[in-house]
Structures are given as C-alpha cells and as structure tokens.
Design an enzyme around this catalytic site. Structure first.
Site: not given
Ligand code: TRP
Ligand code: ZN
Length: 900
Positions: A265-268, A300-301
C-alpha cells in the site's frame, strides 16, 4: 530502449536544491491512450545558490509546451529530463508545462496507469516524473491544486489529495473535480484516482471535537468486504491519538483499493492507495492471517501521515526515517490491539521470525546494506527488509534504552522540531536522545548510530561462569560482525541485552550485580554491550543459574548462548519471557535439523525432544497461538542460513522426516489438539480464535501427514469433509492444505472444487495458485505443476499478486521444488525474470533477489545458479533494477568492495 543510464547515486553527494517549487496547479484530461497534463509551477530560486540551469526530472513523457512567466523559453532534453539553461532571473517565477503520457501502456505500475476500474497513480519513489516534469525529490515540498477531467460514465469517482473544492459537469459526457491539499508535500505523496468505485463511509469525531469523513473505495460488489479495513482505520486513529498524541489532521481520509499494485500500500497524503489484498476481507474469502495483515497495513499507512508525511525524508538514503519508524509503530499497534502479555509475545515472535527469514539473509548476502544506505542504482531496490524491519529494530532499541515514556517524549520533541520539514535519520535519533538527557541512549548516541551506518548482523557470544565457593556468576558477552560489501571492518555496536537468570528448577532469580545494593535487585534487566567484550558479575546466587538472554529479542543479533539441551529444556518449560520460551524450543529443533542436514547425525528425534514438544502441546495454560508457533520446526530457509554449505534437497528430506516423526509420536496429542481447539462461536478475527484455528489446522495437517505414511483413509476423509463444510476461509484453506501437503488423493477433487467455488475472486485464486506452488516437492511433481499453471487461463504475469502467488511461492518458499539437480528451476527463474523485466522492472528485481544466497549452495546447484544469473546479466536492455541485483549477486567480495 530503456531510458536513463545506470549510475550510482551516493549519499555523500547530497546537495540542497537550488530551486524550490512552492505551489503547483495540475490539470489532467484523462484518457487511457493519451492523458494530457498541464502543470503550472511557482518556482523560487535559492538566493544563496550560484546561477545554474533548472533541471526537471521526466521519464517517458511527451513534451508539448513550456512557458516561463508566460513567455517561451529555450530548453533541451537530457536523459529524459527537461533542462532550462536560462530560467528567469527573478527570485520567484512561474513555469507552465504541457505534456502527455500513456497510462494504458504503463505496465510498470509506477506513475499514472490504468487498472480494471480506471486510473491510479503510484509516485513513490520516483514515479511523479513519469506523470509530468518536476523536481521529483522529497526535499522539494509544494502545495497542490489538482483538477481531474474524465468520462463520467466510465470514471464516476475523481479523487486527489486533500479537500474537494469544486466539481461539475462538462460537455461530451465528461465531468471534473478540483482538489486542494493545504499541506505542502513532496511529489512522491501525490495521488489521483479516476475510476468506477463505490465507498463505505464513516463520519467520526476525534478528541479535539473535529469531524472527519473516512472512506474506503472499492469496486462495485466488494463493499461487503470493507468493514474490517474501516474498523482497522478507526482503531489506528484512536491508537495514535492515545499513545503518541498524534491527531488526524485532515477533514477527509480516503483509502482506495486497486488490483494491480507493486507493493502492499502507499501512504499518499489523505488518499492512501492499497493493494486489494490489504483491504478486502470477509470470513468466507480471507484467512485470519489476511485479517491481521489488513489491520497492520492500514495502520502502517495511516501512521505515515505523521511519520513520513508531516515529517518526511530529506533524500532517499533516509528512507528508514519513515519506514523503520512506521514499522515500529505498526508493530506496537498490533501488539496493543492483540491484548495480554502472551498475545503480545506471539506478535513479537512472528515479527522476529519474519526478520530472520528475510533480513538476516539480506544482511549476509550480496545486497547487504546499512539501514541508511550509502549508494544505490535503483532506489526501488532499497525498499528492503533492512530498511523496514531492521530499521524498526533500531527504533525499538532506542525505545528500550530510553523507556516507553522517554520515547514518547522524544517523539514529541521530534515533531516540535521538524514538523513540515524533510529531515534525516540523525535528526530523529538526536530528538530521542535530547528528550532523554543522561539516558543510556544519550550518553552513547554516536556509537549507537553505528546501527544506521554499518551493515551485517552482529553475533553475540555469551558464556557464563559460576563459582560455587562465592555464589558469583560472571557473564561474558563478546560481539563480532562479518565484513559486508564495502565494509571490511566493523566497529562494535551498542547492543541492549534484556536478560534474567533462572534456577535449574525454573524459578526466576534476583539479579544483583557486584557492587550493587541487594535492594536494587530485580528479576530482569538490560545489559548494554558496547565493547568487543564485556563481563558482568551477579552475586548472591546459591546454585549455578540458567541464563535467559536477549529476552523479547532485544537486539537484531545472532546469539550464540552455548547452552546445553538440558538448559534449553529448563527455559522451554519455565522461562517467564514467552519469546525466549519459544526460542528455546526452536533452538532444540534447529540443532537437530542442522546436525542431520550436515551429515553429523541421523535425522532422528530423540525422546527428550519429543516429550518436551508433547508437554508444550498439552500444556494447561499456554495459549493455542503460542503452541502453534512452538510446535513448528524452523523453516528450510532458516536452517539453510545456519549452514556453511547448503544442499536444499537434503535439508528438505531431513525436515520432512522430522515432521513425520512429530506426526507419528504425537499422534494421540494431535487428535486431542484437533478436537479441543474447534471454534464453535461465530467467526471473529481475534487473536484467541485465530490461535485455536491455527493449532487445529496444524493438528489436521499432522494427522493427514501421518495418515499418508500409514495408509489410513480416515483423516484425509475428515479433512475433505472439513474442506467442504468449513464456514470460513481459514478452516477451508487449512483443510485443503492438509490434503495437498500430504499428497492425499482427495487433494485433486478438492482443488478443482475450490477453483470452481471461487472463480470470480482474484484474491482467493491467488491462494489457489500459491497453495499448489508451496506443496512439499514430491518426485518433481510440484515443479511440473507450476510450469503447467503458468499456462492456466487464470494466470497472468501482469498482475503482481498473481505473479507472486505462483513464482514467489515456488522460488522463495519451496526450496526443494526450486533447487533441482537438473537446474530446470534456475532456467525457469531466469526466463521469468527476463520476461517480467520487459513489463515491470520492480517486480522482476524482487524475483531476481531469490538467488541472493547462491554462493552458499552445494554443487551441482551452485554452478547452475551462477550460469542462470549470468544469462540474465548478459541480456541487453535489462532494466537498472534487475541489473543492479544480478551484478551485485555476481560481484565477488573484492570487486563489490571496490564498487562502493
Ligand atoms: N511507502 C510504501 C509503504 O511502505 C511503500 C511503497 C508502496 C512503495 N508502493 C511502492 C515503494 C512502490 C516503492 C515503490 O507503505
Ligand atoms: Zn511504509
């Protein structure tokens, strides 16, 4: 042709940006084949910096127009970037850029791409430059205003970071939405979504009385699988307010699920984008492990909103500043959520198991790097177990050295000093130390920070000496750390060793150090090892004690405790520290596995070991989840790490034989365990219920395994019945794996039925593929099956979850099926790495890493592995991601050192 050239980026070359972007106005006309992007940047020049060209990152873009302060300006391209040699000389100026990109051809899943339901973005680490030209580095923070325009019927939901300020209709069946994010942020936190989605919504009021809207967006038909994600989000918000006094700072917090995603997942900011795997759950389709995974990834996010977003990284070498800290926070959250001391210990055991399975091998292999790396070719390759999990251990050691309250004070100071800034790991450690003057951390901060700078896992050797005349016990601890690429010599680490002493009948003893008052004694303390060798003398002991060292795994080290089986049996039966209790059992098993795998002993489990395992299984008060962890033999991968030369087939044979012995000798106990751990209440993903299901599943697997060897049809029949009747996925999958793993005849009809039942559910089909690829190898049939499944109509290499379900299951989790004497596994690996690399280099590089430890292999595996890696390395047009991995794997130690 690949764009850009492979070059090494070095931490020591960091320069502050000469230009900053204060605000950005983005407009998107979204079309799958050609999306138009117009960007208006407010740029400031650093008055201190010498006049210099403005270089904006760009990758795979088509440039349509550039205007500076409304006028045309001359520019050139360099490596895909846009260079303006003479930007306006004003302290502040505007730059207007129009460009296009092609989301439907974006198979890399970095930047703007299409997935089944619409458009999605992934910008970390360097994906924003694949959307438009920008200063795509985390220390450039801007305020974003974003307008999205798209077909209304196909993409009814239009989202970006922050608050919705305007929306409406456009001609031609299109509509638009305008979003504004008041928080300045680095480009890697930008996100947009334009898709056909529906949302579960919840309004909450937080402590300061503010109202917030929480939304979880999924595809139509998946709404009934979003309750757990929403509950996890609410629990995360409450926890961060309570434990760290960190509130939700947004009116709206959105989570969006997407099928095609490279990571978890990604924390945008305000718009987290998730792999569906970490959002969707119902008891019928998700296991207990999935439920816990969702809780921890949602947390986490969410926690990144403060540790990552409000305070971000100055440069990508500081990645662990946000990742190590946020993993530490999500681990603490999961422990607090799981309840009492023993449930906490189960979480800790799982985290340590994970660290040892992935980070220890990384630290001992060609990709070894410090928690704060010194150089990289592809930053995506450094989203590693070292940066995440070892980084979290480093934060945990600080927590141990300053105490829970001291750590909370340190966090408060960190935010007071750095809110809104892009900072370094040093800034974090300094804040924790400064909030705790005189603490065990503050007095040795510089040496402690070696954990950020030096790669490799230290080994701590512990030897005790008891003097019956004086009742004194002297404990000597030594540390050493092997060289790693670019780091031939290591300085001593600061290692907190939590410990206790037990009498031989298992009573905890008071720890009184020489020179201390008897009133200072306690049953547990933390020794701080900071020299190559140190000794501690405990007094007033009536008999020789059994040391319990590194309790709770208080430091990420390998411990050589030199204990005898008899001492380990004492710890397994009596240690007050549940982690060390589990560890004692694992060490008993490990020494037997290693002795047999290296040919020093037969693969025979002695009565003492069997009886100890029986005592754990039948223990009246231990939790089921603890028993399940304690009764599992260490994995084949973990055994391999202990050996200097690895024969994967032999390790597999030895471990399978020992598993069969546990199945046989504890047969009556497994029957008891199966019968007494059924869950009859309604399904809840709680630690208590999950522990019982896990132990019952293990018992069923053992009973089927024994049935296979004794040609008994009863247990496979029962497993099939359970498979058919199970009311939840944990039990259904448990029964199915028991059949598949024991090669029961009923496995085939069960697999066919499972596929038929869950045809439309991608996440469940992933389990179906994974299960078959993880089955214990048997006459080459598992490998043959994986090759056949590659051609299955439901299989696709384009979807990362699906690719992982088959390929990672085989290559990472099924060593005996993968490491074949005929090298067919390695040929298969090389072909897939190259095939995936042409579509998705990040995913290919992950798969490439499964060969990291090839040098440890026995012949004929070793030479065959080398040949396969060389074949990949020789391919023209390889991505930088994969090239970096295979080059490091092939570099011998001397040249690896020279390359640093
Ligand atoms: N920052 C994200 C996390 O740790 C990690 C992540 C999501 C990521 N998508 C990515 C890292 C693509 C590199 C490329 O929660
Ligand atoms: Zn992270």
């Amino acid at each position: 042709m690949r764009e850009g050239t492979a070059h090494l980026v070095r931490r020591e070359d960091y320069l502050a940006p000469a230009y900053r972007i204060r605000s950005v106005d983005l407009c998107f006309d979204l079309e799958p084949a050609k999306t138009l992007v117009s960007s208006r940047l407010q740029i400031e020049r650093d008055p201190q910096a010498a006049p210099q060209p403005l270089r904006l990152h760009g990758e795979g873009l088509t440039l349509l127009r550039v205007l500076a302060n409304g006028e045309s300006v001359s520019f050139r391209h360099e490596d895909g970037s846009l260079v303006i040699d003479h930007p306006p000389e004003d302290a502040s100026f505007t730059l207007e850029i129009r460009n296009s990109c092609c989301p439907e051809k974006n198979t890399e899943l970095s930047g703007l791409y299409t997935s089944a339901s619409g458009f999605f973005t992934q910008c970390e680490a360097e994906g924003f430059r694949r959307i438009t030209y920008f200063l795509d580095r985390p220390d450039v923070m801007a305020v974003y205003t974003v307008t999205l325009r798209a077909d209304k019927a196909k993409y009814p939901v239009l989202l970006s970071n922050g608050n919705l300020v305007e929306q409406g209709e456009l001609s031609g069946g299109r509509h638009y939405a305008k979003w504004h994010d008041p928080f300045p942020k680095p480009s890697y936190l930008f996100a947009l979504v334009a898709a056909d989605l529906v949302a579960r919504e919840q309004r909450i009021r937080t402590r300061n009385g503010q109202e917030h809207l929480l939304q979880v967006f999924v595809r139509r038909g998946d709404l009934d699988k979003t309750e757990h994600a929403m509950n996890s989000l609410i629990a995360s918000i409450v926890w961060d307010e309570t434990r760290f006094k960190l509130p939700l700072d947004l009116e709206r917090f959105m989570i969006v699920a997407v099928e095609d995603f490279n990571m978890g997942a990604m924390e945008n900011k305000g718009l987290n984008i998730f792999n569906t795997k970490f959002v969707l759950a119902s008891p019928a389709t998700a296991t207990d492990v999935d439920f816990f995974g969702i809780e921890s990834v949602v947390a986490h996010e969410y926690f990144h909103n403060w540790t990552g977003n409000r305070v971000t990284c100055r440069d990508w070498f500081q990645l662990s500043l946000k990742e190590g800290l946020t993993v530490f926070r999500d681990q603490e959250f999961s422990m607090d959520m799981s309840g009492g001391a023993s449930a906490r210990a189960v979480r800790r055991i799982e985290d340590v198991r994970q660290l040892r399975a992935s980070q220890f091998p990384e630290d001992a292999g060609p990709m070894a790097h410090p928690v704060r790396p010194d150089s990289y070719v592809a930053i995506d390759n450094f989203y590693t177990a070292t940066v995440y999990e070892k980084g979290a251990e480093v934060v945990r050691m600080m927590h141990t050295l300053v105490g829970r309250e001291g750590f909370a004070n340190g966090m408060t100071l960190y935010f007071q000093r750095h809110d809104g800034q892009a900072v370094t790991c040093d800034d974090f450690a300094q804040a924790i130390a400064d909030a705790n003057p005189g603490s065990a951390l503050a007095v040795r901060l510089d040496t402690f920070k070696r954990w950020y700078a030096q790669a490799g896992t230290p080994t701590v050797t512990a030897r005790g000496h008891y003097d019956p005349e004086t009742g004194r016990y002297t404990l000597t601890l030594q540390q050493r750390c092997a060289p790693s690429p670019g780091q031939p010599v290591k300085q001593p680490f600061v290692i907190p060793v939590a410990m206790g002493l037990l009498s031989h009948d298992g009573t905890p003893l008071q720890l009184q150090l020489e020179g201390e008052d008897a009133s200072a004694a306690s049953a547990e303390r933390v020794l701080v090892l900071e020299e190559a060798e140190q000794s501690w003398t405990f007094v007033n002991l009536g008999a020789v004690p059994v040391p319990s060292l590194l309790r709770g795994f208080s430091a990420p080290v390998i411990l050589d405790d030199g204990l005898s089986d008899a001492e380990r049996l004492v710890l397994l039966a009596h240690d007050t520290d549940a982690f060390n209790r589990w560890e004692a059992g694992q060490r008993l098993a490990l020494s037997r596995l290693c002795a047999a795998a290296s040919g020093q002993a037969p693969a025979h489990l002695d009565d003492a070991f069997i009886e100890a395992m029986r005592a754990v299984l039948r223990h009246p008060t231990l939790d089921a989840s603890f028993k399940e962890l304690a009764l599992q033999l260490p994995s084949e991968g973990y055994v391999a790490e202990q050996l200097a030369v690895v024969d994967p087939q032999r390790i597999h044979a030895v471990r399978e034989s020992m598993r069969a012995q546990l199945a046989q000798h504890l047969h009556a106990d497994w029957m008891w365990a199966w019968e007494h751990h059924q869950v009859r209440e309604g399904y809840q993903p709680t630690v208590a219920q999950a522990g019982r299901r896990a132990l019952a599943n293990l018992a069923l697997a053992m009973l089927c395994l024994h049935a296979q060897r004794s040609a008994d049809p009863v247990w496979p029949g029962r497993a099939y019945q359970r498979f058919k009747d199970a009311g939840n996925m944990t039990e259904r999958l448990g029964a199915l794996s028991a059949l598949v793993e024991s090669h029961a005849e009923l496995a085939e009809p069960a697999l066919a039925r499972f596929h038929e039942l869950f045809q439309g559910d991608a996440l469940v089909l992933d389990k179906w593929f994974a299960l078959q690829a993880r089955a214990p190898e048997h006459e080459g049939r598992v490998f043959a099956r994986v090759k056949a499944l590659l051609k299955h109509p439901d299989f696709s290499l384009r979807n990362p979850n699906r690719a992982r379900s088959l390929l990672f299951s085989l290559t990472m989790f099924n060593p005996a099926a993968f490491h074949r004497p005929d090298a067919a596994g390695y040929v298969f690996w090389a072909d897939r790495v190259m095939e995936i690399d042409a579509m998705n280099p990040q995913l290919a590089a992950r798969l490439a890493r499964v060969m990291d430890r090839w040098r440890k292999l026995a012949e004929p595996y070793r030479e065959a592995a080398r040949a396969a890696i060389q074949r990949v390395a020789a391919k023209p047009d390889l991505s930088n991601d994969v090239r970096e991995i295979v080059m490091r794997a092939l570099a011998d130690d001397a040249s690896a050192a020279a390359a640093e």
